[in-house]
Design a protein around this motif. Structure first.
Motif, PDB file in Angstrom:
ATOM      1  N   GLU A 145       5.294  -2.469  -6.967  1.00  0.00           N
ATOM      2  CA  GLU A 145       5.602  -1.052  -6.985  1.00  0.00           C
ATOM      3  C   GLU A 145       4.381  -0.290  -6.479  1.00  0.00           C
ATOM      4  OE1 GLU A 145       7.066   0.159 -10.821  1.00  0.00           O
ATOM      5  OE2 GLU A 145       8.528  -1.473 -10.866  1.00  0.00           O
ATOM      6  N   GLY A 146       4.622   0.828  -5.830  1.00  0.00           N
ATOM      7  CA  GLY A 146       3.530   1.631  -5.301  1.00  0.00           C
ATOM      8  C   GLY A 146       4.018   2.559  -4.207  1.00  0.00           C
ATOM      9  N   LEU A 147       3.064   3.206  -3.542  1.00  0.00           N
ATOM     10  CA  LEU A 147       3.351   4.137  -2.460  1.00  0.00           C
ATOM     11  C   LEU A 147       2.848   3.532  -1.158  1.00  0.00           C
ATOM     12  CD1 LEU A 147       4.388   6.995  -1.696  1.00  0.00           C
ATOM     13  CD2 LEU A 147       2.038   7.794  -2.049  1.00  0.00           C
ATOM     14  N   TYR A 148       3.748   3.393  -0.186  1.00  0.00           N
ATOM     15  CA  TYR A 148       3.423   2.741   1.074  1.00  0.00           C
ATOM     16  C   TYR A 148       3.764   3.641   2.258  1.00  0.00           C
ATOM     17  CZ  TYR A 148       3.318  -1.284  -1.988  1.00  0.00           C
ATOM     18  OH  TYR A 148       3.028  -2.145  -3.017  1.00  0.00           O
ATOM     19  N   THR A 149       2.912   3.612   3.270  1.00  0.00           N
ATOM     20  CA  THR A 149       3.171   4.318   4.516  1.00  0.00           C
ATOM     21  C   THR A 149       4.092   3.463   5.369  1.00  0.00           C
ATOM     22  OG1 THR A 149       1.053   5.457   4.442  1.00  0.00           O
ATOM     23  CG2 THR A 149       2.077   5.244   6.603  1.00  0.00           C
ATOM     24  N   LEU A 150       5.038   4.130   6.023  1.00  0.00           N
ATOM     25  CA  LEU A 150       5.974   3.432   6.899  1.00  0.00           C
ATOM     26  C   LEU A 150       5.599   3.670   8.355  1.00  0.00           C
ATOM     27  CD1 LEU A 150       9.379   4.313   5.178  1.00  0.00           C
ATOM     28  CD2 LEU A 150       7.897   2.340   4.783  1.00  0.00           C
TER      29      LEU A 150
ATOM     30  N   ILE B  96      11.307  -1.140  10.491  1.00  0.00           N
ATOM     31  CA  ILE B  96      10.290  -0.383   9.767  1.00  0.00           C
ATOM     32  C   ILE B  96       9.329  -1.339   9.075  1.00  0.00           C
ATOM     33  CG2 ILE B  96       9.920   1.352   7.971  1.00  0.00           C
ATOM     34  CD1 ILE B  96      12.914   2.202   8.557  1.00  0.00           C
ATOM     35  N   HIS B  97       8.049  -1.003   9.158  1.00  0.00           N
ATOM     36  CA  HIS B  97       6.970  -1.832   8.615  1.00  0.00           C
ATOM     37  C   HIS B  97       6.277  -1.079   7.480  1.00  0.00           C
ATOM     38  CE1 HIS B  97       2.886  -3.938   9.589  1.00  0.00           C
ATOM     39  NE2 HIS B  97       3.456  -4.448   8.530  1.00  0.00           N
ATOM     40  N   LEU B  98       6.172  -1.710   6.302  1.00  0.00           N
ATOM     41  CA  LEU B  98       5.403  -1.140   5.187  1.00  0.00           C
ATOM     42  C   LEU B  98       3.942  -1.493   5.389  1.00  0.00           C
ATOM     43  CD1 LEU B  98       8.325  -1.436   3.876  1.00  0.00           C
ATOM     44  CD2 LEU B  98       7.094  -1.540   1.718  1.00  0.00           C
ATOM     45  N   GLN B  99       3.088  -0.495   5.372  1.00  0.00           N
ATOM     46  CA  GLN B  99       1.662  -0.697   5.600  1.00  0.00           C
ATOM     47  C   GLN B  99       0.906  -0.964   4.291  1.00  0.00           C
ATOM     48  OE1 GLN B  99       0.190  -0.359   8.963  1.00  0.00           O
ATOM     49  NE2 GLN B  99       2.373  -0.799   9.128  1.00  0.00           N
ATOM     50  N   ASP B 100      -0.118  -1.779   4.384  1.00  0.00           N
ATOM     51  CA  ASP B 100      -1.097  -1.983   3.312  1.00  0.00           C
ATOM     52  C   ASP B 100      -0.507  -2.452   1.989  1.00  0.00           C
ATOM     53  OD1 ASP B 100      -3.158  -1.177   5.089  1.00  0.00           O
ATOM     54  OD2 ASP B 100      -2.660   0.919   4.682  1.00  0.00           O
ATOM     55  N   VAL B 101       0.407  -3.402   2.053  1.00  0.00           N
ATOM     56  CA  VAL B 101       0.916  -4.020   0.832  1.00  0.00           C
ATOM     57  C   VAL B 101      -0.162  -4.981   0.339  1.00  0.00           C
ATOM     58  CG1 VAL B 101       2.706  -5.483  -0.164  1.00  0.00           C
ATOM     59  CG2 VAL B 101       3.309  -3.794   1.593  1.00  0.00           C
ATOM     60  N   PRO B 102      -0.646  -4.819  -0.904  1.00  0.00           N
ATOM     61  CA  PRO B 102      -1.741  -5.657  -1.396  1.00  0.00           C
ATOM     62  C   PRO B 102      -1.443  -7.154  -1.282  1.00  0.00           C
ATOM     63  CG  PRO B 102      -1.234  -3.912  -2.962  1.00  0.00           C
ATOM     64  CD  PRO B 102      -0.163  -3.878  -1.911  1.00  0.00           C
ATOM     65  N   GLY B 103      -2.338  -7.876  -0.636  1.00  0.00           N
ATOM     66  CA  GLY B 103      -2.229  -9.322  -0.526  1.00  0.00           C
ATOM     67  C   GLY B 103      -1.110  -9.809   0.371  1.00  0.00           C
TER      68      GLY B 103
ATOM     69  N   HIS C 218       4.348  12.025   8.757  1.00  0.00           N
ATOM     70  CA  HIS C 218       3.890  10.977   7.841  1.00  0.00           C
ATOM     71  C   HIS C 218       5.070  10.609   6.932  1.00  0.00           C
ATOM     72  CE1 HIS C 218       0.877   8.599   5.800  1.00  0.00           C
ATOM     73  NE2 HIS C 218       1.252   9.124   4.642  1.00  0.00           N
ATOM     74  N   VAL C 219       5.505   9.359   6.995  1.00  0.00           N
ATOM     75  CA  VAL C 219       6.654   8.899   6.210  1.00  0.00           C
ATOM     76  C   VAL C 219       6.171   7.833   5.227  1.00  0.00           C
ATOM     77  CG1 VAL C 219       8.974   7.907   6.283  1.00  0.00           C
ATOM     78  CG2 VAL C 219       8.176   9.355   8.175  1.00  0.00           C
ATOM     79  N   GLN C 220       6.573   7.982   3.961  1.00  0.00           N
ATOM     80  CA  GLN C 220       6.152   7.045   2.927  1.00  0.00           C
ATOM     81  C   GLN C 220       7.346   6.543   2.129  1.00  0.00           C
ATOM     82  OE1 GLN C 220       3.273   9.801   1.068  1.00  0.00           O
ATOM     83  NE2 GLN C 220       1.776   8.164   1.417  1.00  0.00           N
ATOM     84  N   LEU C 221       7.130   5.413   1.485  1.00  0.00           N
ATOM     85  CA  LEU C 221       8.107   4.833   0.579  1.00  0.00           C
ATOM     86  C   LEU C 221       7.437   4.631  -0.767  1.00  0.00           C
ATOM     87  CD1 LEU C 221      10.869   3.501  -0.031  1.00  0.00           C
ATOM     88  CD2 LEU C 221       9.860   1.342   0.742  1.00  0.00           C
ATOM     89  N   ARG C 222       7.977   5.281  -1.805  1.00  0.00           N
ATOM     90  CA  ARG C 222       7.499   5.074  -3.177  1.00  0.00           C
ATOM     91  C   ARG C 222       8.458   4.106  -3.854  1.00  0.00           C
ATOM     92  NH1 ARG C 222       4.069   7.617  -6.093  1.00  0.00           N
ATOM     93  NH2 ARG C 222       4.140   9.515  -4.834  1.00  0.00           N
ATOM     94  N   ILE C 223       7.916   2.975  -4.304  1.00  0.00           N
ATOM     95  CA  ILE C 223       8.721   1.962  -4.980  1.00  0.00           C
ATOM     96  C   ILE C 223       8.405   2.019  -6.465  1.00  0.00           C
ATOM     97  CG2 ILE C 223       9.254  -0.491  -5.173  1.00  0.00           C
ATOM     98  CD1 ILE C 223       8.293  -0.815  -2.264  1.00  0.00           C
ATOM     99  N   THR C 224       9.455   2.136  -7.258  1.00  0.00           N
ATOM    100  CA  THR C 224       9.309   2.221  -8.699  1.00  0.00           C
ATOM    101  C   THR C 224      10.472   1.479  -9.343  1.00  0.00           C
ATOM    102  OG1 THR C 224       9.020   3.762 -10.557  1.00  0.00           O
ATOM    103  CG2 THR C 224      10.550   4.430  -8.839  1.00  0.00           C
ATOM    104  N   SER C 225      10.322   1.139 -10.608  1.00  0.00           N
ATOM    105  CA  SER C 225      11.451   0.509 -11.296  1.00  0.00           C
ATOM    106  C   SER C 225      12.327   1.603 -11.882  1.00  0.00           C
ATOM    107  CB  SER C 225      10.973  -0.435 -12.394  1.00  0.00           C
ATOM    108  OG  SER C 225      10.394   0.291 -13.451  1.00  0.00           O
TER     109      SER C 225
END
Length: 142
Positions: A45-50, A62-69, A124-131
């Motif tokens: 979960e987190g906030l990612y730039t698309l 679409i590519h999610l940027q900077d996903v940890p690991g 600037h487009v982002q995706l916030r992933i949350t439960s």
């Protein structure tokens, strides 16, 4: 521009509902949460730039940027998370089972018709992933 993906986790896969400005865009399917392990887990979960991306396999997607690991986490069509995803997110028109859906290309087209024109305008487009649980808890304290 921020899209919000509310997830529900199951041992067999992850179900989601994708919203923009509180309005339904599509459902999503993903692999189950397995501690962010490459190729077998959904992303944290987190906030990612698309960003837009092109490949021979998926064409424009679409590519999610900077996903940890992780690297190359994409939003692309798929109807069965276990069989077709390696840590990516698939938009679907309906959930048909845990980690399964249908009419993914139709849902993907709906999503890209919102995201790709915005990116073409340098928005600037982002995706916030949350439960879902996190989301509903946050609504109790508004």
């Amino acid at each position: 521009m921020v899209f919000v993906l509310h997830r529900t986790y199951f041992p067999e896969g992850t179900q989601g509902i994708l919203l923009y400005l509180g309005q339904f865009v599509c459902y999503t399917i993903e692999l189950p949460w397995i501690q962010n392990k490459r190729n077998i887990s959904c992303v944290p979960e987190g906030l990612y730039t698309l960003q837009k991306r092109y490949s021979q396999k998926f064409k424009h997607h679409i590519h999610l940027q900077d996903v940890p690991g992780r690297s190359l986490i994409l939003l692309h069509p798929a109807n069965d998370a276990i069989k077709e995803l390696e840590g990516c997110i698939a938009p679907v028109s309906n959930h048909t089972g845990i980690g399964k859906g249908n009419s993914s290309r139709k849902a993907f087209h709906k999503l890209t018709s919102l995201v790709l024109p915005a990116l073409a305008k340098n928005t600037h487009v982002q995706l916030r992933i949350t439960s879902s649980l996190s989301y509903f808890r946050s609504q109790l304290f508004i």
